[in-house]
Design a protein around this motif. Sequence first.
Motif, PDB file in Angstrom:
ATOM      1  N   THR A 100       0.833  -1.207   0.000  1.00  0.00           N
ATOM      2  CA  THR A 100       0.000   0.000   0.000  1.00  0.00           C
ATOM      3  C   THR A 100       0.865   1.254   0.000  1.00  0.00           C
ATOM      4  O   THR A 100       0.595   2.203  -0.733  1.00  0.00           O
ATOM      5  N   VAL A 101       1.901   1.258   0.817  1.00  0.00           N
ATOM      6  CA  VAL A 101       2.810   2.395   0.896  1.00  0.00           C
ATOM      7  C   VAL A 101       3.483   2.626  -0.452  1.00  0.00           C
ATOM      8  O   VAL A 101       3.622   3.765  -0.905  1.00  0.00           O
ATOM      9  N   ALA A 102       3.889   1.563  -1.122  1.00  0.00           N
ATOM     10  CA  ALA A 102       4.549   1.683  -2.427  1.00  0.00           C
ATOM     11  C   ALA A 102       3.638   2.314  -3.470  1.00  0.00           C
ATOM     12  O   ALA A 102       4.106   2.979  -4.390  1.00  0.00           O
ATOM     13  N   LYS A 103       2.327   2.120  -3.328  1.00  0.00           N
ATOM     14  CA  LYS A 103       1.374   2.738  -4.260  1.00  0.00           C
ATOM     15  C   LYS A 103       1.132   4.208  -3.944  1.00  0.00           C
ATOM     16  O   LYS A 103       0.691   4.963  -4.799  1.00  0.00           O
ATOM     17  N   ALA A 104       1.400   4.615  -2.701  1.00  0.00           N
ATOM     18  CA  ALA A 104       1.123   5.983  -2.267  1.00  0.00           C
ATOM     19  C   ALA A 104       2.286   6.939  -2.515  1.00  0.00           C
ATOM     20  O   ALA A 104       2.110   8.148  -2.507  1.00  0.00           O
ATOM     21  N   GLY A 105       3.480   6.403  -2.705  1.00  0.00           N
ATOM     22  CA  GLY A 105       4.652   7.241  -2.915  1.00  0.00           C
ATOM     23  C   GLY A 105       5.848   6.370  -3.226  1.00  0.00           C
ATOM     24  O   GLY A 105       5.746   5.152  -3.327  1.00  0.00           O
ATOM     25  N   LYS A 106       7.002   6.993  -3.348  1.00  0.00           N
ATOM     26  CA  LYS A 106       8.236   6.261  -3.637  1.00  0.00           C
ATOM     27  C   LYS A 106       8.876   5.843  -2.313  1.00  0.00           C
ATOM     28  O   LYS A 106       9.276   6.692  -1.515  1.00  0.00           O
ATOM     29  N   VAL A 107       8.982   4.535  -2.084  1.00  0.00           N
ATOM     30  CA  VAL A 107       9.597   4.031  -0.863  1.00  0.00           C
ATOM     31  C   VAL A 107      11.113   4.194  -0.996  1.00  0.00           C
ATOM     32  O   VAL A 107      11.743   3.575  -1.838  1.00  0.00           O
ATOM     33  N   ARG A 108      11.673   5.061  -0.164  1.00  0.00           N
ATOM     34  CA  ARG A 108      13.120   5.298  -0.182  1.00  0.00           C
ATOM     35  C   ARG A 108      13.856   4.262   0.648  1.00  0.00           C
ATOM     36  O   ARG A 108      14.995   3.930   0.351  1.00  0.00           O
ATOM     37  N   SER A 109      13.206   3.781   1.709  1.00  0.00           N
ATOM     38  CA  SER A 109      13.803   2.711   2.509  1.00  0.00           C
ATOM     39  C   SER A 109      12.715   1.998   3.297  1.00  0.00           C
ATOM     40  O   SER A 109      11.650   2.561   3.568  1.00  0.00           O
ATOM     41  N   GLN A 110      12.994   0.748   3.630  1.00  0.00           N
ATOM     42  CA  GLN A 110      12.103  -0.069   4.445  1.00  0.00           C
ATOM     43  C   GLN A 110      12.992  -0.884   5.373  1.00  0.00           C
ATOM     44  O   GLN A 110      13.925  -1.543   4.912  1.00  0.00           O
ATOM     45  N   THR A 111      12.699  -0.808   6.675  1.00  0.00           N
ATOM     46  CA  THR A 111      13.502  -1.508   7.665  1.00  0.00           C
ATOM     47  C   THR A 111      12.611  -2.394   8.515  1.00  0.00           C
ATOM     48  O   THR A 111      11.603  -1.931   9.051  1.00  0.00           O
ATOM     49  N   ARG A 112      12.985  -3.661   8.634  1.00  0.00           N
ATOM     50  CA  ARG A 112      12.270  -4.584   9.521  1.00  0.00           C
ATOM     51  C   ARG A 112      12.839  -4.419  10.922  1.00  0.00           C
ATOM     52  O   ARG A 112      14.053  -4.350  11.092  1.00  0.00           O
ATOM     53  N   LEU A 113      11.942  -4.372  11.910  1.00  0.00           N
ATOM     54  CA  LEU A 113      12.367  -4.279  13.297  1.00  0.00           C
ATOM     55  C   LEU A 113      11.267  -4.809  14.194  1.00  0.00           C
ATOM     56  O   LEU A 113      10.298  -5.386  13.706  1.00  0.00           O
ATOM     57  N   VAL A 115       8.981  -3.847  17.938  1.00  0.00           N
ATOM     58  CA  VAL A 115       8.655  -2.950  19.039  1.00  0.00           C
ATOM     59  C   VAL A 115       8.092  -3.857  20.116  1.00  0.00           C
ATOM     60  O   VAL A 115       7.025  -4.452  19.932  1.00  0.00           O
ATOM     61  N   GLY A 116       8.847  -4.011  21.201  1.00  0.00           N
ATOM     62  CA  GLY A 116       8.485  -5.027  22.182  1.00  0.00           C
ATOM     63  C   GLY A 116       8.594  -6.384  21.497  1.00  0.00           C
ATOM     64  O   GLY A 116       9.545  -6.666  20.782  1.00  0.00           O
ATOM     65  N   ALA A 117       7.563  -7.191  21.661  1.00  0.00           N
ATOM     66  CA  ALA A 117       7.548  -8.523  21.040  1.00  0.00           C
ATOM     67  C   ALA A 117       6.921  -8.509  19.646  1.00  0.00           C
ATOM     68  O   ALA A 117       6.900  -9.540  18.966  1.00  0.00           O
ATOM     69  N   ASP A 118       6.393  -7.371  19.224  1.00  0.00           N
ATOM     70  CA  ASP A 118       5.658  -7.301  17.957  1.00  0.00           C
ATOM     71  C   ASP A 118       6.534  -6.880  16.789  1.00  0.00           C
ATOM     72  O   ASP A 118       7.367  -5.971  16.916  1.00  0.00           O
ATOM     73  N   PRO A 119       6.344  -7.530  15.625  1.00  0.00           N
ATOM     74  CA  PRO A 119       7.093  -7.127  14.434  1.00  0.00           C
ATOM     75  C   PRO A 119       6.647  -5.748  13.966  1.00  0.00           C
ATOM     76  O   PRO A 119       5.507  -5.331  14.183  1.00  0.00           O
ATOM     77  N   ALA A 120       7.574  -5.052  13.333  1.00  0.00           N
ATOM     78  CA  ALA A 120       7.297  -3.696  12.862  1.00  0.00           C
ATOM     79  C   ALA A 120       8.110  -3.432  11.597  1.00  0.00           C
ATOM     80  O   ALA A 120       9.054  -4.159  11.290  1.00  0.00           O
ATOM     81  N   ARG A 121       7.711  -2.390  10.896  1.00  0.00           N
ATOM     82  CA  ARG A 121       8.488  -1.909   9.746  1.00  0.00           C
ATOM     83  C   ARG A 121       8.503  -0.389   9.777  1.00  0.00           C
ATOM     84  O   ARG A 121       7.512   0.247  10.118  1.00  0.00           O
ATOM     85  N   ARG A 122       9.634   0.127   9.394  1.00  0.00           N
ATOM     86  CA  ARG A 122       9.770   1.574   9.245  1.00  0.00           C
ATOM     87  C   ARG A 122       9.934   1.855   7.756  1.00  0.00           C
ATOM     88  O   ARG A 122      10.720   1.186   7.067  1.00  0.00           O
ATOM     89  N   PHE A 123       9.177   2.821   7.274  1.00  0.00           N
ATOM     90  CA  PHE A 123       9.231   3.215   5.873  1.00  0.00           C
ATOM     91  C   PHE A 123       9.599   4.692   5.798  1.00  0.00           C
ATOM     92  O   PHE A 123       9.095   5.498   6.571  1.00  0.00           O
ATOM     93  N   ASP A 124      10.443   5.032   4.852  1.00  0.00           N
ATOM     94  CA  ASP A 124      10.687   6.423   4.497  1.00  0.00           C
ATOM     95  C   ASP A 124      10.162   6.572   3.079  1.00  0.00           C
ATOM     96  O   ASP A 124      10.635   5.886   2.166  1.00  0.00           O
ATOM     97  N   ILE A 125       9.151   7.432   2.925  1.00  0.00           N
ATOM     98  CA  ILE A 125       8.419   7.534   1.667  1.00  0.00           C
ATOM     99  C   ILE A 125       8.489   8.950   1.120  1.00  0.00           C
ATOM    100  O   ILE A 125       8.175   9.911   1.831  1.00  0.00           O
ATOM    101  N   GLU A 126       8.889   9.052  -0.127  1.00  0.00           N
ATOM    102  CA  GLU A 126       8.824  10.335  -0.824  1.00  0.00           C
ATOM    103  C   GLU A 126       7.414  10.458  -1.387  1.00  0.00           C
ATOM    104  O   GLU A 126       6.980   9.627  -2.195  1.00  0.00           O
ATOM    105  N   LEU A 127       6.696  11.471  -0.938  1.00  0.00           N
ATOM    106  CA  LEU A 127       5.325  11.648  -1.385  1.00  0.00           C
ATOM    107  C   LEU A 127       5.304  12.252  -2.791  1.00  0.00           C
ATOM    108  O   LEU A 127       6.277  12.892  -3.218  1.00  0.00           O
ATOM    109  N   PRO A 128       4.224  12.033  -3.539  1.00  0.00           N
ATOM    110  CA  PRO A 128       4.150  12.563  -4.906  1.00  0.00           C
ATOM    111  C   PRO A 128       4.504  14.052  -4.958  1.00  0.00           C
ATOM    112  O   PRO A 128       4.085  14.829  -4.110  1.00  0.00           O
TER     113      PRO A 128
END
Length: 174
Positions: A100-113, A115-128
């Motif tokens: 969904t994020v990739a459709k909304a803008g240009k994903v500059r980076s994606q990091t898996r991490l 938070v506590g015991a839960d999986p997470a992702r950080r995205f840096d997105i260049e908006l249109p």
Amino acid sequence: MEAMRLFCLVLAVSALSCIGTTASAETQTKWKPFQPSGDGYRIEFPGVPTVKRDTLPSRVGPAPHVEADLTSKGFSYSVELTTYASPSDPEAVLDLMATTVAKAGKVRSQTRLAVGADPARRFDIELPGGKFIATMLVVTDGTHVYQILCTSSRGQENSASVKHFTNSFALVQQ
């Protein structure tokens, strides 16, 4: 999904609010703890956010949704929590968010991490248009989906304000 709705809102808000960010304004920011009762998280905002509670449609039925937003000193801050009636595989939820994020803008980076015991992702997105960058953290246990979003002018995406906001997010016992 609600992520697309969020990006449309962020684009509109960003176009009006992300002008004139300065480093001196950033250093004067007074961060305030925000921990809505029963929502399972805490975060710090540079002021008091506006909170909206509603229900979103989903494939498993109505999903309670809460959103806290604040625009301050050229940055747009937002935290959303959507709670689904039945759990999904957390990695599948994060993969869907990535698509969904990739459709909304240009994903500059994606990091898996995590938070506590839960999986997470950080995205840096260049908006249109390329003038604004959204830094987004998505955390999920498969039922609760937290979206932490800070939008700034290009060049401010690695600022202390963006880092403070996203790094201050934590899951808490309910």
